[in-house]
Structures are given as structure tokens and as C-alpha cells.
Motif scaffolding. Structure first.
Motif, PDB file in Angstrom:
ATOM      1  N   TRP A  88       0.199  -9.746   1.874  1.00 18.22           N
ATOM      2  CA  TRP A  88       0.882  -8.645   1.195  1.00 18.22           C
ATOM      3  C   TRP A  88       0.852  -8.900  -0.304  1.00 18.22           C
ATOM      4  CZ3 TRP A  88       5.466  -9.563  -1.598  1.00 18.22           C
ATOM      5  CH2 TRP A  88       6.049 -10.830  -1.395  1.00 18.22           C
ATOM      6  N   LYS A  89       0.930  -7.815  -1.055  1.00 14.18           N
ATOM      7  CA  LYS A  89       0.900  -7.920  -2.513  1.00 14.18           C
ATOM      8  C   LYS A  89       1.964  -7.013  -3.105  1.00 14.18           C
ATOM      9  CE  LYS A  89      -4.041  -9.004  -2.959  1.00 14.18           C
ATOM     10  NZ  LYS A  89      -5.332  -8.581  -3.556  1.00 14.18           N
ATOM     11  N   GLY A  90       2.869  -7.609  -3.849  1.00  9.13           N
ATOM     12  CA  GLY A  90       3.834  -6.827  -4.599  1.00  9.13           C
ATOM     13  C   GLY A  90       5.145  -6.579  -3.896  1.00  9.13           C
ATOM     14  N   GLU A  91       6.224  -6.699  -4.640  1.00 10.38           N
ATOM     15  CA  GLU A  91       7.549  -6.458  -4.094  1.00 10.38           C
ATOM     16  C   GLU A  91       7.727  -5.006  -3.663  1.00 10.38           C
ATOM     17  OE1 GLU A  91      10.208  -8.566  -3.644  1.00 10.38           O
ATOM     18  OE2 GLU A  91       8.833 -10.209  -4.068  1.00 10.38           O
ATOM     19  N   GLY A  92       7.030  -4.094  -4.350  1.00  9.98           N
ATOM     20  CA  GLY A  92       7.135  -2.683  -3.989  1.00  9.98           C
ATOM     21  C   GLY A  92       6.708  -2.432  -2.564  1.00  9.98           C
ATOM     22  N   ASN A  95       9.263  -3.946  -0.135  1.00  9.18           N
ATOM     23  CA  ASN A  95      10.525  -3.198  -0.083  1.00  9.18           C
ATOM     24  C   ASN A  95      10.422  -1.898   0.704  1.00  9.18           C
ATOM     25  OD1 ASN A  95      11.838  -5.150  -1.583  1.00  9.18           O
ATOM     26  ND2 ASN A  95      11.432  -4.140  -3.544  1.00  9.18           N
ATOM     27  N   GLN A  96       9.189  -1.468   0.990  1.00  9.18           N
ATOM     28  CA  GLN A  96       9.024  -0.262   1.794  1.00  9.18           C
ATOM     29  C   GLN A  96       9.233  -0.520   3.281  1.00  9.18           C
ATOM     30  OE1 GLN A  96       5.438   2.066   0.882  1.00  9.18           O
ATOM     31  NE2 GLN A  96       5.329   1.003  -1.083  1.00  9.18           N
ATOM     32  N   ILE A  97       9.192  -1.776   3.663  1.00 10.41           N
ATOM     33  CA  ILE A  97       9.325  -2.137   5.077  1.00 10.41           C
ATOM     34  C   ILE A  97      10.603  -2.941   5.239  1.00 10.41           C
ATOM     35  CG2 ILE A  97       8.286  -3.339   7.031  1.00 10.41           C
ATOM     36  CD1 ILE A  97       5.570  -2.851   5.788  1.00 10.41           C
ATOM     37  N   LYS A  98      11.632  -2.310   5.753  1.00 11.54           N
ATOM     38  CA  LYS A  98      12.929  -2.962   5.839  1.00 11.54           C
ATOM     39  C   LYS A  98      13.418  -2.991   7.282  1.00 11.54           C
ATOM     40  CE  LYS A  98      14.360  -1.940   1.095  1.00 11.54           C
ATOM     41  NZ  LYS A  98      15.386  -1.350   0.218  1.00 11.54           N
ATOM     42  N   TYR A  99      12.980  -3.989   7.996  1.00  9.49           N
ATOM     43  CA  TYR A  99      13.458  -4.240   9.350  1.00  9.49           C
ATOM     44  C   TYR A  99      13.876  -5.703   9.414  1.00  9.49           C
ATOM     45  CZ  TYR A  99      10.980   0.118  10.427  1.00  9.49           C
ATOM     46  OH  TYR A  99      10.544   1.412  10.437  1.00  9.49           O
ATOM     47  N   ASP A 100      14.933  -5.982  10.130  1.00 13.18           N
ATOM     48  CA  ASP A 100      15.474  -7.337  10.172  1.00 13.18           C
ATOM     49  C   ASP A 100      14.501  -8.346  10.778  1.00 13.18           C
ATOM     50  OD1 ASP A 100      17.796  -6.496   8.982  1.00 13.18           O
ATOM     51  OD2 ASP A 100      18.902  -6.273  10.872  1.00 13.18           O
ATOM     52  N   ASN A 101      13.600  -7.874  11.622  1.00 10.41           N
ATOM     53  CA  ASN A 101      12.686  -8.803  12.299  1.00 10.41           C
ATOM     54  C   ASN A 101      11.290  -8.815  11.676  1.00 10.41           C
ATOM     55  OD1 ASN A 101      11.979  -6.233  13.187  1.00 10.41           O
ATOM     56  ND2 ASN A 101      11.416  -6.934  15.254  1.00 10.41           N
TER      57      ASN A 101
END
Length: 217
Positions: A88-92, A95-101
Motif C-alpha cells: 500500500w502507498k499513502g495514508e489516504g 484511511n479509505q479502508i476502515k475495518y477492525d480486522n
């Protein structure tokens, strides 16, 4: 036993598969990246592939195509225990994928236990390098046990090199960690050289982690 699936749409993931399969039931799935010329079309993942992914306890994704990563996570996150996004590249993007697992390690040899039994069963074997050195009272190297290897297998590579070089020979404990950290770069390490958000770059960090592993006797 845990079931691990390593999924890729490019050249990465093969070494993780070859390393992890020594301890767990592991499958490697190679996907075709979407054609960017058809970006308006819905990304399709074959049903048979989705069904396989849903059977995993842990998915390790080396998928480079951003939209394909999103689709995999969206379709299977509720069926599996964990998804580890290795590429993955970049915090952006993260931050688009927000699942606890779903987790995004900065570097794959940074993984450690997190208190979840399924994750910890995996992370106790693979992630942040950890070795036990057996040094005799006269300073000779008897053996090295790899307790936890980096997913790419570099820890075994370094340990085998050190054992071959110093087995039953006197060893300089103060210089050994530096030699181990340097040797991991000869694997060769595929971690990025680019600095991300002013952190130590991934290649330096992989070297540092192996250096620290050989400092703990």
C-alpha cells in the motif's frame, strides 16, 4: 490449523507464501490486475476465487492495484478473521479502508502479536524477527534458533549464513548484530528505499530489526 491465503496481482508474495507454508496451511492466488482503460466498469473477481478467499483465517494481500484491493476487502472482510495489506502507498489510501480486522503494516517484518488469538497464532511465527542464540561458555556459537521470521524468509537466510560462518567458532557478540543487519540486505530485501512520512525507510528498518534480533541473547 490456520488457513492463510497469499493473494497477488504482480511479482510480490511468492516468498511470503514459501515461508508461511512451512508452518500453516497456505495457498497462493494470482489475480489479473484490472484493465485501467476500463476503469468505469465494475471490478470483477471470479466467484470461485472469492469463495476461496472467504475460507481463509488470514489473507495477506500483495495486490498493487488500488481498486482491486478495495474490492477484495469489501467482498471478504466479514468472512475472514484478518486481512493484512502488505502492499500500500499513502495514508489516504489506508484511511479509505476502515475495518477492525484489516491492518496495514508499515513493513511486513514489523508484525507482532496484538492480543487476538487468531492473529497471535500467526504473528508468533512470522513478523518481527526474533532469534535465540546458543553461545557456549567459551564464546563459541553452538546454534541459532529462528523463533519468528520475517515473512519473506530473510531471518532464516541470515541465521543460516551466521551458522555456516561461525558454527563451533569463537564469535564477537558485539559485532554480530551489525553483521546480521548488513547481511539481510543481501537476501535481497524487497522493502522500499523511499522514506515515507519521514520514517526510517523500509530497507533500513528491515536491517535494524534483524540487527536487534541478534542483540537479544
Amino acid at each position: 490449523m490456520l488457513k492463510i491465503i497469499v493473494v497477488s496481482d504482480g511479482i510480490y508474495g511468492d516468498r511470503t507464501y514459501n515461508t508461511v507454508k512451512t508452518e500453516f496451511e497456505t495457498e497462493f492466488i494470482q489475480l489479473e490486475p484490472p484493465n485501467d482503460q476500463l476503469i468505469d466498469d465494475e471490478i470483477e473477481i471470479p466467484e470461485i476465487t472469492l469463495n476461496k478467499l472467504k475460507e481463509a483465517n488470514i489473507i495477506i494481500s500483495y495486490v498493487l492495484h488500488i481498486d482491486l484491493v478495495h474490492e477484495i476487502v469489501k467482498k471478504v472482510h466479514s468472512y475472514v478473521d484478518w486481512i493484512i495489506v502488505a502492499s500500500w502507498k499513502g495514508e489516504g489510501f489506508k484511511n479509505q479502508i476502515k475495518y477492525d480486522n484489516v491492518v496495514f503494516p508499515y513493513i511486513m517484518c514489523d508484525i507482532e502479536e496484538n492480543g487476538n488469538p487468531i492473529f497471535d497464532e500467526f504473528a508468533v511465527k512470522f513478523g518481527k524477527p526474533k532469534v535465540n542464540l546458543d553461545i557456549s561458555t567459551n564464546g563459541e556459537l553452538n546454534d541459532i534458533k529462528v523463533v519468528r521470521s520475517s515473512l519473506c524468509g530473510a531471518t532464516f537466510f541470515v541465521a543460516d549464513f551466521i551458522k555456516e560462518k561461525y558454527k563451533n567458532k569463537s564469535i564477537d557478540i558485539d559485532k554480530l548484530p551489525q553483521e546480521a543487519g548488513f547481511k539481510v540486505q543481501h537476501y535481497p530485501c524487497r522493502a522500499q528505499k523511499l522514506r515515507l512520512f519521514s520514517k526510517e525507510n523500509q530497507k533500513e528498518l528491515a536491517s535494524t530489526y534483524h540487527k536487534e534480533a541478534f542483540e537479544k541473547i
